[in-house]
Design a protein around this motif. Structure first.
Motif, PDB file in Angstrom:
ATOM      1  N   GLU A  65      45.817  50.688  29.958  1.00  0.00           N
ATOM      2  CA  GLU A  65      44.691  49.972  30.564  1.00  0.00           C
ATOM      3  C   GLU A  65      44.988  48.480  30.563  1.00  0.00           C
ATOM      4  O   GLU A  65      45.526  47.958  29.593  1.00  0.00           O
ATOM      5  N   GLN A  66      44.637  47.815  31.632  1.00  0.00           N
ATOM      6  CA  GLN A  66      44.839  46.371  31.658  1.00  0.00           C
ATOM      7  C   GLN A  66      43.690  45.727  32.451  1.00  0.00           C
ATOM      8  O   GLN A  66      43.256  46.252  33.472  1.00  0.00           O
ATOM      9  N   GLN A  67      43.269  44.575  31.944  1.00  0.00           N
ATOM     10  CA  GLN A  67      42.202  43.844  32.633  1.00  0.00           C
ATOM     11  C   GLN A  67      42.844  42.989  33.732  1.00  0.00           C
ATOM     12  O   GLN A  67      43.854  42.330  33.498  1.00  0.00           O
TER      13      GLN A  67
ATOM     14  N   HIS B 154      52.412  39.065  30.958  1.00  0.00           N
ATOM     15  CA  HIS B 154      51.866  40.410  30.718  1.00  0.00           C
ATOM     16  C   HIS B 154      52.283  41.402  31.803  1.00  0.00           C
ATOM     17  O   HIS B 154      52.069  42.603  31.660  1.00  0.00           O
TER      18      HIS B 154
ATOM     19  N   SER C 245      38.643  49.323  44.532  1.00  0.00           N
ATOM     20  CA  SER C 245      38.521  50.276  43.416  1.00  0.00           C
ATOM     21  C   SER C 245      38.601  51.716  43.897  1.00  0.00           C
ATOM     22  O   SER C 245      38.929  52.621  43.124  1.00  0.00           O
TER      23      SER C 245
ATOM     24  N   GLN D 244      38.894  43.947  37.302  1.00  0.00           N
ATOM     25  CA  GLN D 244      38.321  45.059  36.551  1.00  0.00           C
ATOM     26  C   GLN D 244      39.407  45.626  35.646  1.00  0.00           C
ATOM     27  O   GLN D 244      40.594  45.391  35.869  1.00  0.00           O
ATOM     28  N   GLN D 245      38.985  46.385  34.681  1.00  0.00           N
ATOM     29  CA  GLN D 245      39.911  47.139  33.843  1.00  0.00           C
ATOM     30  C   GLN D 245      40.586  48.188  34.739  1.00  0.00           C
ATOM     31  O   GLN D 245      39.901  48.829  35.546  1.00  0.00           O
ATOM     32  N   GLN D 246      41.913  48.304  34.647  1.00  0.00           N
ATOM     33  CA  GLN D 246      42.568  49.273  35.528  1.00  0.00           C
ATOM     34  C   GLN D 246      43.816  49.854  34.868  1.00  0.00           C
ATOM     35  O   GLN D 246      44.464  49.182  34.074  1.00  0.00           O
ATOM     36  N   GLU D 247      44.165  51.047  35.240  1.00  0.00           N
ATOM     37  CA  GLU D 247      45.365  51.691  34.693  1.00  0.00           C
ATOM     38  C   GLU D 247      46.615  51.121  35.347  1.00  0.00           C
ATOM     39  O   GLU D 247      46.685  51.036  36.567  1.00  0.00           O
TER      40      GLU D 247
ATOM     41  N   LYS E 242      43.709  39.974  36.058  1.00  0.00           N
ATOM     42  CA  LYS E 242      43.781  38.534  35.783  1.00  0.00           C
ATOM     43  C   LYS E 242      44.243  37.816  37.032  1.00  0.00           C
ATOM     44  O   LYS E 242      44.699  38.431  37.989  1.00  0.00           O
TER      45      LYS E 242
ATOM     46  N   ARG F 265      51.631  47.380  38.602  1.00  0.00           N
ATOM     47  CA  ARG F 265      50.216  47.518  38.963  1.00  0.00           C
ATOM     48  C   ARG F 265      50.047  48.520  40.107  1.00  0.00           C
ATOM     49  O   ARG F 265      50.909  48.602  40.993  1.00  0.00           O
TER      50      ARG F 265
END
Lengths: 346, 346, 346, 346
Positions: free
Chosen positions: D315-317, D97, C258, D302-305, D319, D103
């Protein structure tokens, strides 16, 4: 790679144009501890140089090789051997008339198209002068494998050819005549024919046969780097070469299997040797022999049409070096390239 | 390298024995974004496979290629293309009689000497089955350079040959007959001759001519990786090949320079093309053409002497696949290897 | 290959010992039509040579490069560029005392064991003099990619280091001081420390940081020839280098994902650049930066134990060139090798 | 070459995406006559696979290697060894997705820019799944050089590190814990830390130390293919690696020559080993040791840009597979790549 390296284990990378400061190269992968015979190396260079007899180019070049590294107290050290052969006779002015002209069957046109620039003096990088570098490296290579005998000779000039198998020839006679043909009667015919061609301002092609004796079993890779494929590639790298055949060659394509198969002797040798000493890409211990075809060189001492860079066809008189038949001078080159191939498989 | 990789820019590394699980390979360097025609690839494989006509081996193999990677939604991605061709008909028992025997003019003996171990089933790695991998890669390569036309055909079988220049042939007729000879009258003679050879349990050699059209100027490197030297090496990699010549070839060695030089037209093309489309190792935009000599294959359906590993010469009856003339089946292989050479210079 | 070639597309093959006739090399794959700035090349050589300031070796060598081929009327022709740098100061007698001795942390012992022979004069092939060849080739390479900015500088000497990110530095100050440190206050401390080390007859290590700016997206191969892996290999080829890290480097190994992830801006650039300008082995367009660790050189001006070839440990006083800290002289070498890596991916 | 081949003497060419049919490769240059221990090879694959312990990815993959060629009656034959590892768990839908998303700190963006197309499923070719191929080849390589001992272990995770020299460790303890740290007290701390990181949906980096024992003197080339440069390149090829140091490494850059030099014993061994078993690029017979830095992997739970292909930041969680610390699973990869380097110099 950009095509100036030969070999993977015993590598040669070369440089040089016919009219720059020098040509030369680097030999990498030479084993350490070899006591080099420098006179033998120079002797090979002398066999290749112009001006050595009445039937080749009369241009004088001394072609002296200078070793710069990789040798200590006369022995190779296992580090790269750098060498140069200074250029002489560099009268660039001689070539001004070629600046914007493309001679037929020369590389002038394709160099211009490929690179957009070319050193037009004496053929530049496409000059056969480059092969002097190969002769140096090949002469070093031969000293690593002294037990393997490599003998090349002129087997035909124009329509004149030796009509005997190589086993009937005495290779010690090859160097006794200007044509490098060990069959002396044929040699004389060839020499007379070349002299006549010279008078005509013309050129003529020919073939070289090469025999490799005392080769251990097992050299060569079975799929892509077959021993004969590497020999073929090496020969086709020599300027003016148009064909390569080994063993039965093109004649073999006319035969039946029952005629062509080489039956074994109990010791693993074979009764015949149409295979040319190689099975499945791997040496089988029998003599390896092959034949190389050279076209007549393109530079004539005659009036000839050339193309200029504006798209005009113009007449031009041939100038410069006249080599009526380069095949005799190519004999040490064939031997050198053969040695370079073999040493890469040892 | 150990000799199982072809090419540097568009690389093919292969694996496989005739009687293992599968043969296959990896293609590295394929450009991204090419929509592959999988049927065209399979069609090339089918042209090579045994059992396709009355004059070749009657063995049935389906030779179906499976692609494992490097392709996404029908397009190449620029990552390596892995593929396998499963082996069928793997009755190893068929080959027990070869376990300790070396057949004449096969690679059995040299493999044993080189590696100290060999997979004796069906020739193992030395089997021409390997060329199926090349055909796959070549078929992919051709789809990268669709504008370049590569046409090979059988130009001679034994003493029977096409007596016309390639310009007089209609390449669309090549696939209309089992011999793959576009001159139909000659094709019929060849086919009859091969049928007779088959009855004798014998085999016969031949030649393939290949013509490459629509080649851009500038392909090839001028010194060591000359275009024709790479073509020659590629052809000499094919099982049973004994010779290679391009342009005027061995005939050129008999000619005079004044006959051989290709004079220019104002547009840079040439009036004649004895050079075979290559000058100084670099394509000049004219047709490239070359000829490849194949010996008769060594496996006969006749009684023949073989050597065993105890040094005895014993008589053995030929068994297994009988391919009286492999030359027709070699046509797609010649085309595939040509494509692999060309794509490496693009 | 025998380890004297760097690169595949833009190749450099080198030769030469510190005390032979000359060192030199061949550059193959240089594009045609580049107008070379010869003064710029010589300037890079001058940055590397001994004797240029008070804190490096006082030995005088002029290190003048001579180009022998591949250049015509000031422009590259696409053919190989041969060059030599003649050796001077070749007093071999200076090294007689090393003939049968192996100095600690030098390559004397391993050369002897590997090759069975060695040119003991001045380190022979293991001498850092070889890097002059790299500087020549790197200087040519930089002229092919003038838009890409390569700036290396000394970032630490012993325990003294620049405590700022590279973004806070003015690279134009690097050449204003003998240490080649663009942070002038730190440079002064480093210089004083090196002078003290010199008085002690000792040596000291340090690090160099290199920043590459204006790199296009897409350089590097994703699996085995990753851009950073090639940079790492190139740096680890430099004499005395013990470590390489790029982007977050060894610090990154302590971080959480992170913290470490570089979030995107809408234009594809990233907000942070812990990745160091490379993702998955491929440049992403951000600055590439890396750090290289140099050990202290092994030649001390102190009494030291050496091993002789009879297995005796003997005391010997250090002689010859004393380079208390080679790191400043290594700055142009790091830049040259960086250029050689980049140009191979263009 | 296009970057999917490792090694020159013992070559590995690989293929495969994480979600294609299979990954796999070809090993060329394996000596003949080696009796392969297939269980040992599979055991190495099992050490690398996901789901093997509580602290790594819970994804289940069986990773079973199938050998297709080059092996006859359990022994290598000297011909290429083809192998595949079929992919399982190929639910491509899981990745829909990601089709048009890049990413952060992944290779998505650079692949798209370099190739114009990408297999977005599971990272495609950039997936660390590729390293399974390396482990297979490395396990084969180790069986060729059984006398050379290669032991890697986790030496730090985040800020937690082993504060002992490797000589104080018992390598037989490495496999007794999930972290692969032979210092059990430190291992426990690391394991607890990784579990905490997992709960946070975060990831953490670490280092691996590798020790090579029983290496003969003389491996490595002295100029461009130095043993440590090849090791460095191999390590920097492993996904997520940011740095490499050997022997004294970055610490050595702070030292004086008088502290750093490794004095000889009469038998040619050295009293200290700050050199890390290599002098001038060539092994000196002492232990070789090096350290490799791994960044935290970029996939967070985690949620991330992320960036989409229209230039929007969304924003994307996170997976898919969550590997809070890949360093333990990288231990067999480091050992495999080490074996591949060493076997290329034997």
């Amino acid at each position: 790679m950009a095509g100036n390296t030969f070999g993977r284990k015993f590598q040669l990378m070369t440089f040089g144009e016919s009219h720059g400061e020098a040509i030369g190269g680097v030999i990498d992968g030479c084993p350490p501890g070899i006591t080099l015979d420098f006179e033998a190396i120079q002797r090979e260079l002398d066999r290749r140089k112009p001006g050595q007899s009445a039937i080749v180019s009369q241009r004088k070049e001394s072609d002296t090789v200078q070793f710069l590294s990789g040798i200590f107290e006369g022995k190779t050290t296992g580090t790269p051997i750098g060498f140069i052969i200074p250029n002489e006779n560099q009268k660039s002015g001689d070539y001004e008339h070629l600046k914007d002209k493309y001679r037929p069957s020369h590389a002038d046109y394709v160099y211009e198209k490929k690179y957009g620039i070319r050193d037009y003096r004496g053929g530049g990088r496409s000059s056969a002068r480059e092969t002097a570098n190969w002769v140096v490296a090949g002469a070093v290579a031969r000293q690593i494998i002294p037990e393997i005998k490599i003998n090349a000779f002129v087997s035909s000039v124009g329509d004149i050819f030796i009509d005997k198998p190589y086993q009937a020839l005495d290779f010690s006679l090859t160097e006794t005549n200007a044509v490098r043909c060990p069959d002396l009667a044929t040699a004389e015919k060839m020499e007379n024919y070349i002299k006549q061609i010279r008078k005509e301002g013309d050129t003529v092609g020919g073939t070289i046969t090469c025999v490799i004796q005392n080769v251990p079993v097992g050299l060569g890779e079975p799929v892509f780097d077959k021993l004969h494929a590497e020999l073929g590639k090496a020969m086709l790298s020599i300027n003016a070469v148009k064909g390569f055949e080994y063993g039965s060659g093109f004649c073999g394509a006319k035969m039946k299997g029952s005629e062509h198969n080489d039956l074994f002797n109990p010791d693993g040798t074979t009764k015949s040797n149409l295979s040319g000493g190689i099975q499945g890409g791997i040496s089988n211990g029998m003599d390896i022999y092959f034949r190389v075809a050279f076209k007549p060189v393109a530079t004539l001492m005659q009036q000839q049409e050339v193309l200029d860079n504006k798209g005009n066809i113009v007449e031009q008189q041939g100038k410069g070096r006249h080599d009526p038949c380069v095949v005799p001078r190519a004999v040490p080159i064939v031997e050198a390239m053969t040695a370079l191939v073999i040493v890469n498989f040892i």
